[in-house]
Design an enzyme around this catalytic site. Sequence first.
Site, PDB file in Angstrom:
ATOM      1  N   SER A 138      47.623  53.457  45.422  1.00  0.00           N
ATOM      2  CA  SER A 138      47.820  52.064  45.812  1.00  0.00           C
ATOM      3  C   SER A 138      48.182  51.934  47.285  1.00  0.00           C
ATOM      4  O   SER A 138      47.897  50.914  47.917  1.00  0.00           O
ATOM      5  CB  SER A 138      48.924  51.429  44.957  1.00  0.00           C
ATOM      6  N   THR A 176      46.880  59.611  41.819  1.00  0.00           N
ATOM      7  CA  THR A 176      46.192  58.466  41.221  1.00  0.00           C
ATOM      8  C   THR A 176      47.174  57.366  40.823  1.00  0.00           C
ATOM      9  O   THR A 176      46.792  56.420  40.137  1.00  0.00           O
ATOM     10  CB  THR A 176      45.394  58.911  39.976  1.00  0.00           C
ATOM     11  N   GLU A 190      55.584  61.050  42.108  1.00  0.00           N
ATOM     12  CA  GLU A 190      55.889  60.802  43.513  1.00  0.00           C
ATOM     13  C   GLU A 190      57.351  60.486  43.754  1.00  0.00           C
ATOM     14  O   GLU A 190      58.094  60.084  42.852  1.00  0.00           O
ATOM     15  CB  GLU A 190      55.039  59.639  44.060  1.00  0.00           C
ATOM     16  N   ASP A 214      52.145  55.378  30.804  1.00  0.00           N
ATOM     17  CA  ASP A 214      52.571  56.427  31.729  1.00  0.00           C
ATOM     18  C   ASP A 214      54.086  56.491  31.862  1.00  0.00           C
ATOM     19  O   ASP A 214      54.651  57.567  32.093  1.00  0.00           O
ATOM     20  CB  ASP A 214      51.927  56.208  33.100  1.00  0.00           C
ATOM     21  N   TYR A 263      51.089  55.680  42.515  1.00  0.00           N
ATOM     22  CA  TYR A 263      51.567  54.884  43.644  1.00  0.00           C
ATOM     23  C   TYR A 263      50.846  55.259  44.942  1.00  0.00           C
ATOM     24  O   TYR A 263      50.483  54.403  45.756  1.00  0.00           O
ATOM     25  CB  TYR A 263      53.077  55.102  43.790  1.00  0.00           C
TER      26      TYR A 263
END
Length: 297
Positions: free
Chosen positions: A190, A185, A145, A70, A187
Site C-alpha cells: 500500500s 503484499t 512489517e 490475516d 502494508y
Amino acid sequence: MREALLVTHTGKRANTEHARTVAQDLGAAGFRVRVLAEEAGDLELPGTVAVPADAGAADGVEIVFALGGDGTLLRGAELARPVGAPLMGINLGKVGFLAEAEIGDLDQAVKDVVTRSYTVDERMTIDVTASLNGELIAESWALNEVSVEKGDRARMLEVMLSVEGRGLSRYGCDGMVVATPTGSTAYALSAGGPVVWPDLEAIIVCPISAHALFSRPLVVAPTSTISIGVEPYTTFAVLCCDGRRVWDLPPGSEVTVRRGALPVRVARLRPGSFTDRLVAKFALPVDGWRGAGDAKS
C-alpha cells in the site's frame, strides 16, 4: 496424545461454526484440542482444553490452526512462533494472503493434518527494538512489517534512515514501513513497495507519503540493520508491529530493525506457485484488460 491449538475470530457466527467442525473432526481423529481461554465460552466445545493466550499456549502441540482473516493468522503466528509449531491458516476473511487454504478446503486440510500430508516452510521475521537516550522503551518482532508513523495527524514526521550504521536519507513523511517478503503484499504494498517472493530473503523499506524527491522503496540484504531515528525537533511517533502491538515513541527515539531470531513455520498442503497465489488473491488480469481474444485482433 497428538495435540492441536485452535485459534479463530469468534466475533462472527460462521467462524465459530467452522471452528467447532475442525475441533470435532480433530477430536474424532484422536487429537486433544486446545482453545484459547478467551474464546472457549463462544466455542462451547466439551472435551477441549482452555489455555491462556500467552507464549506457552502452543507448547507441545503438533500444529496451530488459525481460522479467520490475516489478523487471526497473525495472532496464531504469535502463539506458534515461540515454540516452533507449524501454523495452518484457513481463510475465512476477504483476502487472507497468509492463509494456506480457503473455506472450501477446510475438510481436506483437516484430513491432511491428521495423515501428516503437509510440508512446512519457514518464513523470515524481523526483530525490533526502540530506545530513548540509551534506555530500551520497546522490544518486539513482526512477521509482516514494523511501521514508524506520525503520532500527530496534523504534523509531518521527521526521521533519519540509516542502514548498517550509515546515514542514508532524512525524510519528512507520514512514516516508514520495514517489511519482510511475507509482508511485502501487506502494508508495504500500500505504501508503494515491491512484491517480493516469500522464498527470497530480504528486508524492504518504504517511506510513507514522503515529501522528498528521493522516496523510492528500498530492498536491502537480510543481514542488514536498519535504523529509523525520530528527530528530536519533530512530533512524537508511533511504533506498530504487524498492526497488533503498539508503542508511543517520543522525539529523539531510535528504532532498530534486523532479521528475526526465530522464523514462523507455515504448514503447506500442496506445492504451489506464488505467482498463482498472487493472481488469485488480487484477481490480476492475466489475459490483459481487453481479454486474450481482443489482444490478438
